[in-house]
Design a protein around this motif. Structure first.
Motif, PDB file in Angstrom:
ATOM      1  N   GLU A  26       0.837  -1.201   0.000  1.00 11.23           N
ATOM      2  CA  GLU A  26       0.000   0.000   0.000  1.00 11.23           C
ATOM      3  C   GLU A  26       0.873   1.252   0.000  1.00 11.23           C
ATOM      4  O   GLU A  26       0.614   2.194  -0.726  1.00 11.23           O
ATOM      5  CB  GLU A  26      -0.943  -0.006   1.209  1.00 11.23           C
ATOM      6  N   ALA A  27       1.927   1.245   0.816  1.00  5.82           N
ATOM      7  CA  ALA A  27       2.832   2.398   0.866  1.00  5.82           C
ATOM      8  C   ALA A  27       3.523   2.594  -0.476  1.00  5.82           C
ATOM      9  O   ALA A  27       3.674   3.722  -0.943  1.00  5.82           O
ATOM     10  CB  ALA A  27       3.857   2.215   1.976  1.00  5.82           C
ATOM     11  N   SER A  28       3.928   1.503  -1.120  1.00 11.03           N
ATOM     12  CA  SER A  28       4.575   1.590  -2.419  1.00 11.03           C
ATOM     13  C   SER A  28       3.607   2.143  -3.466  1.00 11.03           C
ATOM     14  O   SER A  28       3.972   3.003  -4.267  1.00 11.03           O
ATOM     15  CB  SER A  28       5.091   0.221  -2.844  1.00 11.03           C
ATOM     16  N   LYS A  29       2.368   1.682  -3.433  1.00 12.68           N
ATOM     17  CA  LYS A  29       1.352   2.169  -4.377  1.00 12.68           C
ATOM     18  C   LYS A  29       1.132   3.667  -4.170  1.00 12.68           C
ATOM     19  O   LYS A  29       1.117   4.444  -5.122  1.00 12.68           O
ATOM     20  CB  LYS A  29       0.043   1.411  -4.178  1.00 12.68           C
ATOM     21  N   CYS A  32       4.106   5.673  -5.381  1.00 16.03           N
ATOM     22  CA  CYS A  32       4.116   5.800  -6.846  1.00 16.03           C
ATOM     23  C   CYS A  32       3.069   6.806  -7.313  1.00 16.03           C
ATOM     24  O   CYS A  32       3.314   7.562  -8.260  1.00 16.03           O
ATOM     25  CB  CYS A  32       3.915   4.439  -7.497  1.00 16.03           C
ATOM     26  N   GLU A  33       1.917   6.847  -6.645  1.00 11.66           N
ATOM     27  CA  GLU A  33       0.901   7.856  -6.975  1.00 11.66           C
ATOM     28  C   GLU A  33       1.453   9.262  -6.716  1.00 11.66           C
ATOM     29  O   GLU A  33       1.284  10.164  -7.540  1.00 11.66           O
ATOM     30  CB  GLU A  33      -0.372   7.637  -6.148  1.00 11.66           C
ATOM     31  N   VAL A  34       2.117   9.438  -5.572  1.00 11.85           N
ATOM     32  CA  VAL A  34       2.703  10.735  -5.242  1.00 11.85           C
ATOM     33  C   VAL A  34       3.740  11.112  -6.291  1.00 11.85           C
ATOM     34  O   VAL A  34       3.762  12.248  -6.784  1.00 11.85           O
ATOM     35  CB  VAL A  34       3.321  10.715  -3.823  1.00 11.85           C
ATOM     36  N   LEU A  35       4.596  10.185  -6.663  1.00  5.55           N
ATOM     37  CA  LEU A  35       5.619  10.449  -7.665  1.00  5.55           C
ATOM     38  C   LEU A  35       4.990  10.854  -9.001  1.00  5.55           C
ATOM     39  O   LEU A  35       5.400  11.840  -9.621  1.00  5.55           O
ATOM     40  CB  LEU A  35       6.508   9.218  -7.850  1.00  5.55           C
ATOM     41  N   LEU A  36       3.993  10.112  -9.447  1.00  6.18           N
ATOM     42  CA  LEU A  36       3.334  10.432 -10.719  1.00  6.18           C
ATOM     43  C   LEU A  36       2.684  11.808 -10.671  1.00  6.18           C
ATOM     44  O   LEU A  36       2.777  12.584 -11.620  1.00  6.18           O
ATOM     45  CB  LEU A  36       2.285   9.369 -11.060  1.00  6.18           C
ATOM     46  N   CYS A  37       2.032  12.116  -9.561  1.00  2.00           N
ATOM     47  CA  CYS A  37       1.360  13.412  -9.446  1.00  2.00           C
ATOM     48  C   CYS A  37       2.366  14.554  -9.368  1.00  2.00           C
ATOM     49  O   CYS A  37       2.200  15.582 -10.014  1.00  2.00           O
ATOM     50  CB  CYS A  37       0.435  13.427  -8.228  1.00  2.00           C
ATOM     51  N   VAL A  48      -4.810  18.161 -11.833  1.00  2.61           N
ATOM     52  CA  VAL A  48      -5.164  16.779 -12.149  1.00  2.61           C
ATOM     53  C   VAL A  48      -6.040  16.245 -11.006  1.00  2.61           C
ATOM     54  O   VAL A  48      -5.524  15.896  -9.942  1.00  2.61           O
ATOM     55  CB  VAL A  48      -3.892  15.900 -12.306  1.00  2.61           C
ATOM     56  N   PRO A  49      -7.353  16.193 -11.188  1.00  2.88           N
ATOM     57  CA  PRO A  49      -8.252  15.793 -10.095  1.00  2.88           C
ATOM     58  C   PRO A  49      -7.897  14.453  -9.441  1.00  2.88           C
ATOM     59  O   PRO A  49      -8.030  14.303  -8.229  1.00  2.88           O
ATOM     60  CB  PRO A  49      -9.628  15.733 -10.758  1.00  2.88           C
ATOM     61  N   ALA A  50      -7.399  13.496 -10.208  1.00  7.13           N
ATOM     62  CA  ALA A  50      -7.038  12.192  -9.636  1.00  7.13           C
ATOM     63  C   ALA A  50      -5.863  12.300  -8.663  1.00  7.13           C
ATOM     64  O   ALA A  50      -5.643  11.398  -7.850  1.00  7.13           O
ATOM     65  CB  ALA A  50      -6.705  11.201 -10.747  1.00  7.13           C
ATOM     66  N   CYS A  51      -5.123  13.389  -8.729  1.00  8.12           N
ATOM     67  CA  CYS A  51      -3.974  13.576  -7.830  1.00  8.12           C
ATOM     68  C   CYS A  51      -4.365  14.164  -6.480  1.00  8.12           C
ATOM     69  O   CYS A  51      -3.573  14.117  -5.534  1.00  8.12           O
ATOM     70  CB  CYS A  51      -2.935  14.482  -8.491  1.00  8.12           C
ATOM     71  N   CYS A  72       8.622   5.003  -4.090  1.00  5.00           N
ATOM     72  CA  CYS A  72       8.207   4.190  -5.235  1.00  5.00           C
ATOM     73  C   CYS A  72       9.433   3.427  -5.733  1.00  5.00           C
ATOM     74  O   CYS A  72      10.098   3.860  -6.682  1.00  5.00           O
ATOM     75  CB  CYS A  72       7.625   5.087  -6.325  1.00  5.00           C
ATOM     76  N   PRO A  73       9.751   2.299  -5.087  1.00  2.00           N
ATOM     77  CA  PRO A  73      10.952   1.549  -5.479  1.00  2.00           C
ATOM     78  C   PRO A  73      10.934   1.123  -6.944  1.00  2.00           C
ATOM     79  O   PRO A  73      11.981   1.034  -7.582  1.00  2.00           O
ATOM     80  CB  PRO A  73      10.926   0.325  -4.568  1.00  2.00           C
ATOM     81  N   GLU A  74       9.745   0.885  -7.485  1.00  2.00           N
ATOM     82  CA  GLU A  74       9.642   0.457  -8.888  1.00  2.00           C
ATOM     83  C   GLU A  74      10.199   1.506  -9.843  1.00  2.00           C
ATOM     84  O   GLU A  74      10.654   1.181 -10.933  1.00  2.00           O
ATOM     85  CB  GLU A  74       8.174   0.161  -9.260  1.00  2.00           C
ATOM     86  N   ALA A  75      10.155   2.771  -9.435  1.00  2.00           N
ATOM     87  CA  ALA A  75      10.656   3.851 -10.293  1.00  2.00           C
ATOM     88  C   ALA A  75      12.109   4.198  -9.981  1.00  2.00           C
ATOM     89  O   ALA A  75      12.694   5.057 -10.639  1.00  2.00           O
ATOM     90  CB  ALA A  75       9.787   5.090 -10.125  1.00  2.00           C
ATOM     91  N   GLY A  76      12.678   3.553  -8.976  1.00  2.00           N
ATOM     92  CA  GLY A  76      14.066   3.817  -8.621  1.00  2.00           C
ATOM     93  C   GLY A  76      14.268   5.160  -7.936  1.00  2.00           C
ATOM     94  O   GLY A  76      15.359   5.721  -7.981  1.00  2.00           O
ATOM     95  N   THR A  77      13.206   5.695  -7.325  1.00  2.00           N
ATOM     96  CA  THR A  77      13.338   6.972  -6.618  1.00  2.00           C
ATOM     97  C   THR A  77      13.230   6.741  -5.122  1.00  2.00           C
ATOM     98  O   THR A  77      12.699   5.738  -4.664  1.00  2.00           O
ATOM     99  CB  THR A  77      12.236   7.959  -7.039  1.00  2.00           C
ATOM    100  N   ASP A  78      13.734   7.696  -4.396  1.00  2.00           N
ATOM    101  CA  ASP A  78      13.646   7.674  -2.947  1.00  2.00           C
ATOM    102  C   ASP A  78      12.820   8.893  -2.541  1.00  2.00           C
ATOM    103  O   ASP A  78      12.045   9.416  -3.343  1.00  2.00           O
ATOM    104  CB  ASP A  78      15.065   7.722  -2.353  1.00  2.00           C
TER     105      ASP A  78
END
Length: 161
Positions: A26-29, A32-37, A48-51, A72-78
């Motif tokens: 859940e934290a990773s998801k 990743c949402e925070v990173l994308l937004c 972006v309303p979804a953000c 978001c470990p999947e994106a390689g960011t900290d």
């Protein structure tokens, strides 16, 4: 230790591991949402309303004791970086109003100007030190997103609602 007790302890540890893994997922998801937004191509995540839900959740969580930035470990960011101030203009250097030098970022820009009349050197005591407030960044947080070629793109954002 008897086998019933060992089985019970094993079940408890297995249940705890499942909850821990679910929390991490859940934290990773969320991270990743925070990173994308935050790195949205829109001028701001607010467009972006979804953000709104993940970013408002982040802003709220930041005020709680023990806050840990979702990653978001999947994106390689900290966690993101933070730089409160813009660079000083060309010809100016970073200085600090903080007399105790407690490690804060330099909050002023400094320029030494030679005010000596023609024929006199600055060493004759006619230098003028000019300061100005260092400009604050509109978007002080950033993520560095690495590309396959090793380069990265810096995405600046803010957390104002």
């Amino acid at each position: 230790m008897n086998s019933v007790r060992l089985t019970s302890m094993s079940a408890i540890f297995s249940a705890a591991a499942c909850f821990w893994l679910a929390d991490r997922a859940e934290a990773s998801k969320w991270g990743c949402e925070v990173l994308l937004c935050a790195s949205s191509s829109d001028p701001s995540w607010r467009g972006v309303p979804a953000c709104h839900p993940p970013m408002h959740r982040l802003i709220s969580a930041m005020g709680r004791w023990g806050f840990s930035w979702p990653t978001c470990p999947e994106a390689g960011t900290d966690r993101p970086g933070y730089e409160a101030y813009e660079d000083c203009p060309a010809g100016w250097t970073v200085g600090s109003n903080n007399q105790d030098h407690s490690g804060r970022q330099g909050d002023i820009c400094v320029q030494v100007r030679n005010t000596c009349p023609s024929g006199f050197a600055a060493r004759d005591g006619c230098e003028q030190i000019v300061t100005m407030s260092r400009p604050l960044r509109e978007n002080p947080y950033y993520f560095d997103i690495r590309h396959d070629d090793g380069n990265f793109t810096r995405h600046w954002f803010n957390l104002r609602k």
